[in-house]
Scaffold this active site. Structure first.
Site, short mmCIF file in Angstrom:
data_model
loop_
_atom_site.label_atom_id
_atom_site.label_comp_id
_atom_site.label_asym_id
_atom_site.label_seq_id
_atom_site.Cartn_x
_atom_site.Cartn_y
_atom_site.Cartn_z
N ALA A 6 0.80 -1.18 0.01
CA ALA A 6 -0.08 -0.07 -0.01
C ALA A 6 0.92 1.27 0.04
O ALA A 6 1.71 1.64 0.99
CB ALA A 6 -0.87 -0.03 1.21
N LEU A 7 0.84 2.00 -1.05
CA LEU A 7 1.52 3.07 -1.22
C LEU A 7 0.80 4.41 -1.06
O LEU A 7 0.14 4.95 -2.01
CB LEU A 7 2.42 3.23 -2.40
CG LEU A 7 3.58 2.10 -2.72
CD1 LEU A 7 4.13 2.05 -4.26
CD2 LEU A 7 4.45 2.22 -1.58
N SER A 8 1.04 5.00 0.13
CA SER A 8 -0.19 6.27 0.23
C SER A 8 0.80 7.49 -0.55
O SER A 8 0.08 8.35 -0.62
CB SER A 8 0.06 6.68 1.73
OG SER A 8 1.27 6.99 2.21
N GLY A 10 3.58 8.71 0.89
CA GLY A 10 4.41 9.04 2.19
C GLY A 10 5.70 8.31 2.39
O GLY A 10 5.78 7.32 1.55
N VAL A 11 6.78 8.77 3.17
CA VAL A 11 7.73 8.19 3.26
C VAL A 11 7.62 6.87 4.29
O VAL A 11 8.50 6.06 3.77
CB VAL A 11 8.74 9.04 4.24
CG1 VAL A 11 8.28 9.38 5.65
CG2 VAL A 11 10.03 8.38 4.50
N ASP A 12 6.83 6.72 4.99
CA ASP A 12 6.72 5.36 5.61
C ASP A 12 6.12 4.39 4.62
O ASP A 12 6.98 3.00 4.77
CB ASP A 12 5.57 5.56 6.80
CG ASP A 12 6.00 6.42 7.71
OD1 ASP A 12 7.20 6.48 8.08
OD2 ASP A 12 5.28 6.92 8.38
N CYS A 101 -11.29 3.11 8.81
CA CYS A 101 -10.58 3.12 7.73
C CYS A 101 -9.93 1.73 7.64
O CYS A 101 -9.79 1.00 6.47
CB CYS A 101 -9.80 4.33 7.50
SG CYS A 101 -9.14 4.32 5.80
N GLY A 125 3.22 0.93 5.89
CA GLY A 125 4.09 1.61 6.58
C GLY A 125 3.58 1.79 7.88
O GLY A 125 4.01 2.75 8.60
N CYS A 203 -8.06 12.98 7.55
CA CYS A 203 -7.57 13.02 5.88
C CYS A 203 -8.41 13.57 4.97
O CYS A 203 -8.18 14.35 4.18
CB CYS A 203 -6.94 11.63 5.75
SG CYS A 203 -8.48 10.34 5.12
#
Length: 223
Positions: A6-8, A10-12, A101, A125, A203
């Protein structure tokens, strides 16, 4: 394992995906488009699911050399998370949309769909740890534990997952001592999100004006 990362944006999530690649997994990146107004850009640490975030996620996938897809889950998100948020406030209760969520979107719509497509697990992340303990019958039981960094721990929003989904979840950042270490690793890997601000607040209320959001959706009323 075949792993859905899961790529949001963000860095995490980027570093978590990178660690999954390093671990030898067959990784595919997916960005969950949750907002119905993704043309809106984030303001500092507020907001998510913008075009900016999707672009950052794609660039991270390119650096890692993994396939990348965008899944539009905005309808599920609106009906499951935003609608519940409004209903709870209207009933005089204070909801936690992040818990809902994680339960119904990230580890239901995402994980269940990934399993149906032949993936073995989802990597995120989140700052949490999964610890295996003997179950007393010759097997093991997987337990959700707090992250090594108490300031970043997110186990409280994952406690609704249940054992079956926990068994198919990977949290590579759980043992990381600090967020600074994650950012340093991202910079060393050439990930452009290494200095991107963390996302705080709700969010889907990108400007941080929760009162205004509720007033617009529910109308003004005395507390």
């Amino acid at each position: 394992m075949r792993v859905l990362a899961a790529l949001s944006g963000g860095v995490d999530s980027a570093v978590a995906a990178a660690r999954a690649v390093d671990a030898g997994h067959d990784v595919v990146g997916v960005h969950m488009a949750l907002s119905r107004s993704r043309a809106q850009h984030r303001t500092g640490s507020r907001g998510c699911c913008s075009i900016e975030d999707a672009s950052d996620a794609r660039r991270a996938a390119d650096v890692l050399g993994i396939p990348y897809y965008v899944w539009d889950l905005s309808e599920e998100f609106e009906e499951t998370v935003v609608a519940d948020f409004l209903q709870e406030y209207e009933a005089g209760r204070t909801p936690n949309p992040c818990v809902r969520c994680n339960e119904h979107i990230k580890f239901s719509a995402l994980l269940d769909r990934g399993v149906a497509l032949g993936f073995d697990a989802v990597v995120t992340g989140h700052y949490a740890r999964v610890v295996e303990r003997p179950d007393g019958a010759g097997g093991v039981v997987r337990q959700l534990h707090r992250a090594a960094d108490p300031a970043k721990d997110q186990s409280y929003v994952l406690a609704v997952m249940g054992p079956e989904r926990l068994a198919r979840s990977l949290f590579p950042l759980g043992d990381t001592p600090s967020k600074d270490e994650v950012r340093a690793e991202a910079a060393a890997r050439g990930l452009s999100v290494s200095a991107k601000p963390d996302s705080y607040d709700i969010c889907f209320v990108a400007d941080g004006d929760t009162h205004g959001f509720l007033r617009e959706r529910l109308g003004a009323r005395p507390g």
